[in-house]
Write a protein that holds these residues in place. Sequence first.
Motif, PDB file in Angstrom:
ATOM      1  N   PHE A  86      31.547   8.658  32.393  1.00  0.00           N
ATOM      2  CA  PHE A  86      31.587   7.905  33.653  1.00  0.00           C
ATOM      3  C   PHE A  86      32.027   6.449  33.439  1.00  0.00           C
ATOM      4  N   PRO A  87      31.502   5.746  32.422  1.00  0.00           N
ATOM      5  CA  PRO A  87      31.977   4.368  32.249  1.00  0.00           C
ATOM      6  C   PRO A  87      33.489   4.297  32.013  1.00  0.00           C
ATOM      7  N   LEU A  90      35.292   4.677  35.332  1.00  0.00           N
ATOM      8  CA  LEU A  90      35.220   3.449  36.139  1.00  0.00           C
ATOM      9  C   LEU A  90      36.229   2.417  35.632  1.00  0.00           C
ATOM     10  N   TRP A 363      35.813  -1.118  26.305  1.00  0.00           N
ATOM     11  CA  TRP A 363      34.818  -2.170  26.586  1.00  0.00           C
ATOM     12  C   TRP A 363      33.660  -1.605  27.415  1.00  0.00           C
ATOM     13  N   PHE A 364      34.003  -0.883  28.474  1.00  0.00           N
ATOM     14  CA  PHE A 364      32.971  -0.281  29.316  1.00  0.00           C
ATOM     15  C   PHE A 364      32.121   0.717  28.510  1.00  0.00           C
ATOM     16  N   ARG A 367      29.855  -0.903  25.719  1.00  0.00           N
ATOM     17  CA  ARG A 367      28.743  -1.679  26.252  1.00  0.00           C
ATOM     18  C   ARG A 367      27.726  -0.811  26.977  1.00  0.00           C
ATOM     19  N   MET A 368      28.200   0.202  27.685  1.00  0.00           N
ATOM     20  CA  MET A 368      27.248   0.969  28.485  1.00  0.00           C
ATOM     21  C   MET A 368      26.544   2.054  27.674  1.00  0.00           C
TER      22      MET A 368
ATOM     23  N   MET B   1      25.014   6.548  31.772  1.00  0.00           N
ATOM     24  CA  MET B   1      25.269   6.634  33.211  1.00  0.00           C
ATOM     25  C   MET B   1      25.369   8.101  33.629  1.00  0.00           C
ATOM     26  N   ARG B   9      28.176   3.512  41.504  1.00  0.00           N
ATOM     27  CA  ARG B   9      29.062   2.525  40.882  1.00  0.00           C
ATOM     28  C   ARG B   9      30.524   2.798  41.194  1.00  0.00           C
ATOM     29  N   GLU B  51      24.033  -1.785  27.470  1.00  0.00           N
ATOM     30  CA  GLU B  51      23.879  -2.845  28.461  1.00  0.00           C
ATOM     31  C   GLU B  51      23.881  -2.229  29.862  1.00  0.00           C
ATOM     32  N   SER B  52      23.464  -3.027  30.815  1.00  0.00           N
ATOM     33  CA  SER B  52      23.463  -2.523  32.194  1.00  0.00           C
ATOM     34  C   SER B  52      24.864  -2.659  32.787  1.00  0.00           C
ATOM     35  N   TYR B  53      25.116  -1.859  33.800  1.00  0.00           N
ATOM     36  CA  TYR B  53      26.411  -1.923  34.481  1.00  0.00           C
ATOM     37  C   TYR B  53      26.628  -3.298  35.117  1.00  0.00           C
ATOM     38  N   ASP B  55      25.752  -6.128  33.983  1.00  0.00           N
ATOM     39  CA  ASP B  55      26.227  -7.062  32.960  1.00  0.00           C
ATOM     40  C   ASP B  55      27.715  -6.878  32.688  1.00  0.00           C
ATOM     41  N   VAL B  56      28.139  -5.636  32.688  1.00  0.00           N
ATOM     42  CA  VAL B  56      29.544  -5.361  32.408  1.00  0.00           C
ATOM     43  C   VAL B  56      30.407  -5.847  33.563  1.00  0.00           C
ATOM     44  N   ILE B  57      30.007  -5.501  34.759  1.00  0.00           N
ATOM     45  CA  ILE B  57      30.887  -5.742  35.898  1.00  0.00           C
ATOM     46  C   ILE B  57      31.040  -7.230  36.195  1.00  0.00           C
TER      47      ILE B  57
END
Lengths: 480, 480
Positions: A86-87, A90, A363-364, A367-368, B1, B9, B51-53, B55-57
């Motif tokens: 999913f990340p 997105l 990156w997504f 990090r996620m 996720m 998201r 990390e949380s979404y 934080d990324v976004i």
Amino acid sequence: MDAAEFRRRGKEMVDYVADYLENIEKRQVYPDVEPGYLRSLIPEEAPEEAESYEDVIKDIERVIMPGVTHWHSPYFYAYFPTANSFPAMLADMLSGAIGCIGFSWAASPSCTELETVMMDWLGKMLKLPADFLAGTEGKGGGVIQGTASEASLIALLAARSKIIKLIQADHPERSETDIISKLVAYSSDQAHSSVERAGLIAGVRMKKIPTDNKFSVRGDALQNVLEEDRATGLIPFFFCATLGTTPSCAFDCVTELGPICNAEEIWMHIDAAYAGSAFICPEFRPLLNGVEFADSFNFNPHKWLLVNFDCSAMWVKKRSDIIGAFKIEPLYLKHDHQESGLVTDYRHWQIPLGRRFRSLKMWFVFRMYGLKGLQAYIRKHVGLAKEFESLVRADQRFEISADVVLGLVCFRLKGSNELNETLLKRINNARKIHLVPCQLVGKFVLRFAVCARTTESRHIKEAWYHISHLASELLQEPPH
Amino acid sequence: MDAAEFRRRGKEMVDYVADYLENIEKRQVYPDVEPGYLRSLIPEEAPEEAESYEDVIKDIERVIMPGVTHWHSPYFYAYFPTANSFPAMLADMLSGAIGCIGFSWAASPSCTELETVMMDWLGKMLKLPADFLAGTEGKGGGVIQGTASEASLIALLAARSKIIKLIQADHPERSETDIISKLVAYSSDQAHSSVERAGLIAGVRMKKIPTDNKFSVRGDALQNVLEEDRATGLIPFFFCATLGTTPSCAFDCVTELGPICNAEEIWMHIDAAYAGSAFICPEFRPLLNGVEFADSFNFNPHKWLLVNFDCSAMWVKKRSDIIGAFKIEPLYLKHDHQESGLVTDYRHWQIPLGRRFRSLKMWFVFRMYGLKGLQAYIRKHVGLAKEFESLVRADQRFEISADVVLGLVCFRLKGSNELNETLLKRINNARKIHLVPCQLVGKFVLRFAVCARTTESRHIKEAWYHISHLASELLQEPPH
């Protein structure tokens, strides 16, 4: 379609995608369609007038889905995995919207710079030698290629260009084509077909080095061929080692091969397309030992590291080797900063000129999931493969055909190739699970690759009982 | 996720994308960042823990956007357009979710079959000769390549393979490298840098044919070079014609060149990367006359036909020419239907092995715009370029440097190259609009390409007044 309608339809599509992936195991993993099925389902020409979105979207289930092989079904065990998370999806939406073509630094600085830094992040996750990282002062660095095929080709072409320059420095009278006619490149006899293809494209001789009983190229095997070839006047210049071969996930012995390549001034490229993702786990990192001898290294996060296709990570120790092979600078692509030495123009690193903003996906995902999340994912798949291996080993009718190191299990019924071909045909015809075969020392072998992100122990057991049942039926039949 | 969070998201991302594109003209088209800006904005390593979404976004606006060159801003007039449309983005979301790797028919039949049919649809929109279409019985057909660079390379490699086989049929004693050393390929001196690069990769001599005063290769220019080269024992085998060159959108005279290539048994490839989209309009279709003499033809719907990158459409008259150049068949890629002659395995048509489900983008765009909608889009851009041309022509200080045929205007201040270089530097430094230059017969020329889908007449006027104002300032300064 304006932005307002996109808001509505985009949200519907998000739900469709979530529904598809949440319910994918209810779909038959391999389709029933016959070749040519689709043409008759749609018009012969594009419409003159615009159609409504409703008309388009209803055709997804009518036209497309009946012909999809569902790579993300937990009943899919063919080929190798292709990533889906999913990340990453997105990030790809964002990449599509930004829609920049990152061929040079100036064409979109963040596209280039995030890629360089993400390749450093990933290199550090793998504990690659610092030579391969760009950092702020490094001579090496990473690039996202579309596929491992392109990475192998680029490495081969860079090596070809380097050896030609080297020879012409001492013998300026020798022509490029004369030198090319003497060049010889090597790979494992287990190497992926794309390596042989790279040789065809580059117009150089490509020889396959025989592997040992673990399907691994050893130092002495390479050494023997090198001596023979040098004796006949050939010029060895490139060796593509494979870590995790496609047939059986075997590993060439790069700790033996690397020093030979270095001593003989042969470019060593390492193709770890599938296995590379596992090297982020300390317990699998020893499989990468010897990378310090390599000139270039590549693996596909788009296979097993949850970054959707396409994302093939390639590092080189000396980026000047790769850039020097193809640099052509028309005025319409020049920009202020390019001669500063501070910027990377990735168009010199690859076959295509254009490129998408692919590093956003890395990156997504990094990090996620975090490094720990990614490691857990790899370990889970390896555990599932080990579970399948145990089930096979517990059944006396079957044999394991190669060491199970990561997420691939090669197995077969004890018996003839015909028997195993029939078994595979029945497995695939039953449409419950999907596998592909390979050939190992003349034997027809079934490959069981743990592929989908959502595969669980219950799917492995179910797959095994299904295979076992089909085998029982087959073995109970009178011989033809 | 998980899927539930993706639903939430993903919908937020749809809104972010819509917001970005609706408000893009408020963003500065070309960024202010200096090389290396990004590295210090993010950590040196990937995080251990997820990390949380959020934080990324939030880093999108902090880290990414400041370094983006906004290709879809109506103030972007650099390079050539890259496509961006809502239907294509929706299709790409679906493609990401299905996430199949369509290297063979069996790997996902709908991925292969939709591509074949969409390439036929598009071929019919262009009124390509039927030879280029697959249909149900054709010998030709289309394929989606990643970029025009790959299409040129594939065409060159197919031609190389064909001529080698042809010569070896009569002279089996001649080695491949010996033949390659005599081969010579040609392109316009205005051809894209990727064509020269294709020659480097394939290891063949590549010569540039001089163009006439319209920057067009004419028949006699090719004929002269062919005669000279044949006289010295070289073997001409490939000509890459360009329809719509990158510097000035000039057109090689393929109605003259094609018959020569056919008579001399030279493979003619046509690269219409940018201009090709316009050929869907009857009034621009004559620009493609002569395509009937070509062996292969390519253009990029991902440039000007609203299909997001990557989607480079390539057709060949004899698909056996292209497939024959690289076919390698390992067991793990074999499938039941492949020998039936009924199926297409696109992996034989391209450099990479893997490929995404890219034809979905074509299908969505063709249906949701309809042929008329696409034609209207092309005509609007051409009209905007003509409008800009009129503004330039009305100003005596400027000159138009090449015929304005489609959406590109080449212009300059009457005066020195230095003067024009300074003007361009000031235009780009002002950051209001973004242009790149080209060189035409030694002159430094500014290229104004209508690029963004949302460019309107008011943007053209605004751009012109801005350029005109900067020119006035420059011309009023005392000379250095």
